[in-house]
Design a protein around this motif. Structure first.
Motif, PDB file in Angstrom:
ATOM      1  N   THR A  41       0.792  -1.045  -0.013  1.00 33.61           N
ATOM      2  CA  THR A  41      -0.064  -0.083   0.144  1.00 33.61           C
ATOM      3  C   THR A  41       0.804   1.357  -0.164  1.00 33.61           C
ATOM      4  O   THR A  41       2.097   1.093   0.089  1.00 33.61           O
ATOM      5  CB  THR A  41      -1.081   0.054   1.305  1.00 33.61           C
ATOM      6  OG1 THR A  41      -1.825   1.101   0.964  1.00 33.61           O
ATOM      7  CG2 THR A  41      -0.199   0.148   2.644  1.00 33.61           C
ATOM      8  N   THR A  42       0.512   2.331  -0.109  1.00 37.24           N
ATOM      9  CA  THR A  42       1.022   3.665  -0.261  1.00 37.24           C
ATOM     10  C   THR A  42       1.533   3.849   1.322  1.00 37.24           C
ATOM     11  O   THR A  42       0.725   3.525   2.167  1.00 37.24           O
ATOM     12  CB  THR A  42       0.355   4.987  -0.825  1.00 37.24           C
ATOM     13  OG1 THR A  42      -0.904   4.895  -0.124  1.00 37.24           O
ATOM     14  CG2 THR A  42      -0.069   4.556  -2.268  1.00 37.24           C
ATOM     15  N   THR A  43       2.624   4.491   1.411  1.00 38.56           N
ATOM     16  CA  THR A  43       3.043   4.846   2.858  1.00 38.56           C
ATOM     17  C   THR A  43       3.570   6.277   2.767  1.00 38.56           C
ATOM     18  O   THR A  43       4.010   6.955   1.777  1.00 38.56           O
ATOM     19  CB  THR A  43       3.958   3.767   3.363  1.00 38.56           C
ATOM     20  OG1 THR A  43       4.416   3.949   4.590  1.00 38.56           O
ATOM     21  CG2 THR A  43       5.476   3.994   2.528  1.00 38.56           C
ATOM     22  N   SER A  44       3.663   6.721   3.891  1.00 45.71           N
ATOM     23  CA  SER A  44       4.462   8.208   4.063  1.00 45.71           C
ATOM     24  C   SER A  44       5.870   8.108   3.884  1.00 45.71           C
ATOM     25  O   SER A  44       6.660   7.324   4.657  1.00 45.71           O
ATOM     26  CB  SER A  44       4.010   8.905   5.248  1.00 45.71           C
ATOM     27  OG  SER A  44       2.525   8.851   5.377  1.00 45.71           O
ATOM     28  N   PRO A  45       6.542   9.220   3.551  1.00 45.41           N
ATOM     29  CA  PRO A  45       8.104   9.336   3.252  1.00 45.41           C
ATOM     30  C   PRO A  45       8.531   9.272   4.940  1.00 45.41           C
ATOM     31  O   PRO A  45       7.997   9.876   5.878  1.00 45.41           O
ATOM     32  CB  PRO A  45       8.323  10.607   2.914  1.00 45.41           C
ATOM     33  CG  PRO A  45       7.243  10.701   2.018  1.00 45.41           C
ATOM     34  CD  PRO A  45       6.012  10.277   2.800  1.00 45.41           C
ATOM     35  N   GLY A  46       9.351   8.484   5.276  1.00 40.72           N
ATOM     36  CA  GLY A  46       9.938   8.319   6.727  1.00 40.72           C
ATOM     37  C   GLY A  46       9.381   7.351   7.665  1.00 40.72           C
ATOM     38  O   GLY A  46       9.865   7.004   8.687  1.00 40.72           O
ATOM     39  N   ARG A  47       8.239   6.846   7.151  1.00 45.30           N
ATOM     40  CA  ARG A  47       7.376   6.141   8.213  1.00 45.30           C
ATOM     41  C   ARG A  47       8.290   4.489   8.278  1.00 45.30           C
ATOM     42  O   ARG A  47       8.687   4.106   6.922  1.00 45.30           O
ATOM     43  CB  ARG A  47       6.092   5.816   7.591  1.00 45.30           C
ATOM     44  CG  ARG A  47       5.166   4.958   8.499  1.00 45.30           C
ATOM     45  CD  ARG A  47       3.764   4.453   7.833  1.00 45.30           C
ATOM     46  NE  ARG A  47       2.962   3.825   8.706  1.00 45.30           N
ATOM     47  CZ  ARG A  47       2.812   2.579   8.864  1.00 45.30           C
ATOM     48  NH1 ARG A  47       3.627   1.871   8.210  1.00 45.30           N
ATOM     49  NH2 ARG A  47       1.988   2.032   9.796  1.00 45.30           N
ATOM     50  N   VAL A  48       8.524   3.950   9.147  1.00 47.80           N
ATOM     51  CA  VAL A  48       8.857   2.729   9.150  1.00 47.80           C
ATOM     52  C   VAL A  48       8.243   1.708   8.621  1.00 47.80           C
ATOM     53  O   VAL A  48       6.764   1.580   8.776  1.00 47.80           O
ATOM     54  CB  VAL A  48       9.252   2.113  10.735  1.00 47.80           C
ATOM     55  CG1 VAL A  48       9.391   0.613  10.916  1.00 47.80           C
ATOM     56  CG2 VAL A  48      10.097   2.921  11.577  1.00 47.80           C
ATOM     57  N   GLY A 163       1.622  -0.779  13.736  1.00 51.19           N
ATOM     58  CA  GLY A 163       0.977  -0.076  12.682  1.00 51.19           C
ATOM     59  C   GLY A 163       0.892   1.364  13.278  1.00 51.19           C
ATOM     60  O   GLY A 163       1.301   2.550  12.779  1.00 51.19           O
ATOM     61  N   ALA A 164       0.092   1.488  14.609  1.00 56.64           N
ATOM     62  CA  ALA A 164       0.040   2.938  15.179  1.00 56.64           C
ATOM     63  C   ALA A 164       1.304   3.419  15.608  1.00 56.64           C
ATOM     64  O   ALA A 164       1.482   4.645  15.782  1.00 56.64           O
ATOM     65  CB  ALA A 164      -0.957   2.548  16.289  1.00 56.64           C
ATOM     66  N   ALA A 165       2.116   2.505  16.148  1.00 55.75           N
ATOM     67  CA  ALA A 165       3.487   3.012  16.737  1.00 55.75           C
ATOM     68  C   ALA A 165       4.194   3.722  15.351  1.00 55.75           C
ATOM     69  O   ALA A 165       5.058   4.801  15.377  1.00 55.75           O
ATOM     70  CB  ALA A 165       4.305   2.139  16.971  1.00 55.75           C
ATOM     71  N   GLY A 169       5.255   7.983  14.238  1.00 57.76           N
ATOM     72  CA  GLY A 169       6.758   8.433  13.871  1.00 57.76           C
ATOM     73  C   GLY A 169       7.912   7.706  14.859  1.00 57.76           C
ATOM     74  O   GLY A 169       8.974   8.132  14.695  1.00 57.76           O
ATOM     75  N   ASP A 170       7.479   6.550  15.560  1.00 55.16           N
ATOM     76  CA  ASP A 170       8.515   5.879  16.261  1.00 55.16           C
ATOM     77  C   ASP A 170       9.483   5.269  15.251  1.00 55.16           C
ATOM     78  O   ASP A 170       9.454   4.997  13.665  1.00 55.16           O
ATOM     79  CB  ASP A 170       8.055   4.639  16.891  1.00 55.16           C
ATOM     80  CG  ASP A 170       7.230   4.998  17.797  1.00 55.16           C
ATOM     81  OD1 ASP A 170       6.666   6.366  18.137  1.00 55.16           O
ATOM     82  OD2 ASP A 170       6.737   4.053  18.618  1.00 55.16           O
ATOM     83  N   ASP A 171      10.808   5.371  15.552  1.00 53.46           N
ATOM     84  CA  ASP A 171      11.817   4.715  14.769  1.00 53.46           C
ATOM     85  C   ASP A 171      11.743   3.151  14.532  1.00 53.46           C
ATOM     86  O   ASP A 171      10.925   2.550  15.201  1.00 53.46           O
ATOM     87  CB  ASP A 171      13.225   5.289  15.053  1.00 53.46           C
ATOM     88  CG  ASP A 171      13.656   4.794  16.368  1.00 53.46           C
ATOM     89  OD1 ASP A 171      13.219   3.775  16.878  1.00 53.46           O
ATOM     90  OD2 ASP A 171      14.690   5.337  16.911  1.00 53.46           O
ATOM     91  N   LEU A 172      12.545   2.323  13.963  1.00 57.31           N
ATOM     92  CA  LEU A 172      12.455   1.139  13.621  1.00 57.31           C
ATOM     93  C   LEU A 172      12.799   0.312  14.952  1.00 57.31           C
ATOM     94  O   LEU A 172      11.960  -0.650  15.299  1.00 57.31           O
ATOM     95  CB  LEU A 172      13.701   0.575  12.634  1.00 57.31           C
ATOM     96  CG  LEU A 172      13.408  -0.936  12.332  1.00 57.31           C
ATOM     97  CD1 LEU A 172      12.275  -1.494  12.032  1.00 57.31           C
ATOM     98  CD2 LEU A 172      14.625  -1.168  11.402  1.00 57.31           C
ATOM     99  N   ASP A 173      13.556   0.652  15.773  1.00 58.86           N
ATOM    100  CA  ASP A 173      13.754   0.070  16.961  1.00 58.86           C
ATOM    101  C   ASP A 173      12.388   0.242  17.972  1.00 58.86           C
ATOM    102  O   ASP A 173      12.271  -0.713  18.677  1.00 58.86           O
ATOM    103  CB  ASP A 173      15.026   0.383  17.835  1.00 58.86           C
ATOM    104  CG  ASP A 173      16.275  -0.090  17.000  1.00 58.86           C
ATOM    105  OD1 ASP A 173      16.205  -1.041  16.210  1.00 58.86           O
ATOM    106  OD2 ASP A 173      17.538   0.536  17.107  1.00 58.86           O
ATOM    107  N   VAL A 178       7.687  -2.152  20.829  1.00 64.38           N
ATOM    108  CA  VAL A 178       6.501  -1.989  21.229  1.00 64.38           C
ATOM    109  C   VAL A 178       5.634  -3.126  20.695  1.00 64.38           C
ATOM    110  O   VAL A 178       4.973  -3.985  21.244  1.00 64.38           O
ATOM    111  CB  VAL A 178       5.724  -0.493  20.915  1.00 64.38           C
ATOM    112  CG1 VAL A 178       5.409  -0.583  19.722  1.00 64.38           C
ATOM    113  CG2 VAL A 178       4.372  -0.585  22.065  1.00 64.38           C
ATOM    114  N   ALA A 179       6.004  -3.655  19.306  1.00 63.36           N
ATOM    115  CA  ALA A 179       5.303  -4.807  18.803  1.00 63.36           C
ATOM    116  C   ALA A 179       5.645  -6.231  19.451  1.00 63.36           C
ATOM    117  O   ALA A 179       5.087  -6.920  19.709  1.00 63.36           O
ATOM    118  CB  ALA A 179       5.697  -5.021  17.282  1.00 63.36           C
TER     119      ALA A 179
END
Length: 560
Positions: A41-48, A163-165, A169-173, A178-179
């Motif tokens: 699906t489409t995603t926002s730039p910078g989103r994990v 997905g909510a995290a 704007g949370d980073d990958l780690d 949280v997942a």
């Protein structure tokens, strides 16, 4: 047998399903690989990015949780079979928006191996990845062996949290942390009332006598821990909640999320009856259901039955569950903040690019592999039935498709291709034809064996035994199996020892038959078969049977 299904060619089923979904929802989904098995699906730039995947046959799982506030992409395998590493990598590339990708999927051997391999390739290409596994099925393994549990419907709540995290704007780690917290918290137990029928197989995945149900059934039709008489909703709720709360230990003040999930053929009315029973049991412990889902969230085609998932919540998990999310399949749950008083396009490079070394002579390994491809498909039905009893029923197809792919690839390389080249080509072909745990392990074994063969010589008996032992060592290292775990190693390694001792062809055939019967007496300790626990004793190990047939075919070829 005439299938009561609205399908065309069973072997085209998955591709036609995906074509229909993408055509129906072009605003949400697009293909990201040439084989149309990567969907994003489409995603926002910078989103994990969040990538999931697994076998088909479980909608809305896995593809249905690709959307806003959820996962970014999915790699889609055949029915109840893993996606390939190439498909996962294509999804990863398309899902990466510059901040890395979280792999979030169920704990199944083939998926783990193939996602790990794709992750290694992604890292080489500069994409950071992290992995969180859903392993919520409490009835698939005891608490002291929880890391081997399979992932089922509880994964839906983990998608929502992750997905909510990512959206905030949370980073990958941080998304991975949280997942993982959500995955560690959730527990699931299920019951099956009737099996599913795989389109390509045309047979039920398990059988129940009239008036029986299966406690602990898996979403691939794996048998559970107990077959009992069909009971009331109240009794089913008591049984499942008892298994769940033995670990959760809910108490006064606990806040939980609950998912009552239909497995494909259970009416929503029955699911709400079950929810009411579970809610009463939770409330009796002094806990409060702060969020609930009721409906079909992880199915097994037309299997009848249901599962219950419970996730204890902290304030952050509850906030993330309540965050907005949408997809063509995802149905948000219901938030209950306080107790209520009730009155009554990208292309994937998945072409085989094996380096071809030549020797100037035709290796006898070529003929052996082609002979294997001729003989092994005759055992497809038997292997399917054996695997249906201990696994997910795909081994017959895995072996048949795998050896056919080997033959096709061998016929593409020069007649004088070196033995090491032949083994590497066979490894890639077998592992990719019908990706699964068995295919990945055997493919990895052949790839490892390619390094021990002497390309300047024909493959004699000693070299063949060395190849077999290299395969066994790689399978053991990759999968963790040892002799006695009731795997293919329990036939392969003793058979190689017998060959090394000078046994003749007739004696070997008798040894293989007896050895398969001896291995059947063991308890399965690895893979899906281990989830059957004591029930695996007395059932033939399908991988061992496949290896016995392969050794017999290869020794006949060598003696011709």
């Amino acid at each position: 047998m005439t299938l009561r299904k609205i399908i065309n060619d069973p072997h085209e089923f998955v591709d036609e399903v995906l074509a229909g979904i993408v055509r129906a929802h072009p605003d949400t989904y697009r293909f990201a690989s040439r084989d149309h098995r990567a969907v994003v699906t489409t995603t926002s730039p910078g989103r994990v990015g969040i990538v999931t995947g697994g076998g088909s046959g479980h909608l809305p799982l896995f593809l249905g949780y690709v959307g806003k506030g959820l996962a970014t992409g999915v790699a889609v395998g055949n029915v109840f079979s893993s996606p390939s590493p190439a498909q996962i990598l294509a999804t990863t590339k398309a899902a990466d928006a510059g901040s890395g990708v979280l792999y979030l999927y169920g704990n199944y051997g083939g998926d783990v191996y193939n996602f790990d391999l794709a992750g290694e390739q992604a890292e080489v290409e500069g994409i950071k990845t992290r992995t969180v596994l859903g392993a919520d099925d409490v009835l698939s393994a005891p608490a002291d062996n929880a890391s081997t549990r399979r992932g089922i419907a509880g994964l839906i709540m983990v998608y929502k949290v992750a997905g909510a995290a990512a959206d905030r704007g949370d980073d990958l780690d941080q998304v991975a942390e949280v997942a993982q917290r959500a995955a560690d918290a959730v527990r699931t137990a299920g019951v099956g009332l009737a099996p599913t029928i795989l389109p390509a197989a045309g047979k039920p995945t398990f059988t129940l006598a009239e008036g029986e149900m299966e406690i602990g059934v898996g979403i691939h039709g794996e048998s559970g821990v107990d077959t009992v008489e069909i009971a009331t909703a109240s009794s089913i709720a008591d049984t499942l909640f008892g298994h769940l709360n033995a670990e959760l230990q809910l108490g006064g003040g606990s806040r939980v999320a609950v998912l009552v999930n239909g497995l494909g053929a259970t009416p929503p009315e029955e699911l709400y009856v079950l929810y009411s029973e579970i809610a009463e049991l939770i409330e009796a412990e002094g806990a409060h259901i702060a969020y609930n889902f009721v409906g079909e969230y992880a199915t097994s085609m037309e299997m009848a039955g249901a599962s219950i998932s419970i996730m204890p919540l902290d304030s952050e998990l509850e906030e993330l569950l309540n965050a907005p999310a949408s997809s063509p399949f995802y149905r948000p749950g219901t938030s209950i903040p306080r107790p209520i008083t009730h009155d009554a396009d990208a292309a994937t490079g998945d072409d085989d690019d094996t380096d071809v070394a030549t020797t100037g002579f035709t290796s006898n390994l070529r003929g052996a592999l082609l002979r294997l491809a001729e003989q092994m498909p005759a055992h497809e039905d038997e292997l399917r039935d054996l695997d249906a009893a201990l696994g997910d029923g795909d081994l017959g197809l895995t072996v048949s498709a795998g050896v056919s792919a080997i033959a096709a690839r061998i016929n593409e390389v020069p007649d004088d291709a070196a033995a090491s080249t032949l083994l590497r080509a066979a490894a890639v072909a077998f592992a990719s034809a019908n990706p699964s745990t068995f295919a990945a392990l055997v493919g990895s074994g052949m790839l490892s064996a390619s390094s021990v063969v002497d390309d300047t010589q024909q493959v004699d008996k000693a070299a063949a035994i060395a190849i077999g032992r290299a395969i066994g060592a790689a399978v053991s290292k990759k999968g963790g199996a040892q002799l006695g775990d009731k795997t293919l190693l329990d036939v392969l390694l003793p058979a190689l020892d017998e060959l090394d001792s000078g046994i003749d062809e007739a004696e070997l055939r008798g040894f293989l038959t007896a050895r398969v019967d001896d291995v059947a007496k063991l308890r399965s300790a690895r893979g899906r078969a281990a989830w059957h626990q004591e029930r695996s004793i007395g059932l033939k190990d399908p991988g061992s049977v496949a290896v016995a047939y392969a050794i017999d075919a290869l020794t006949r070829t060598a003696n011709q």
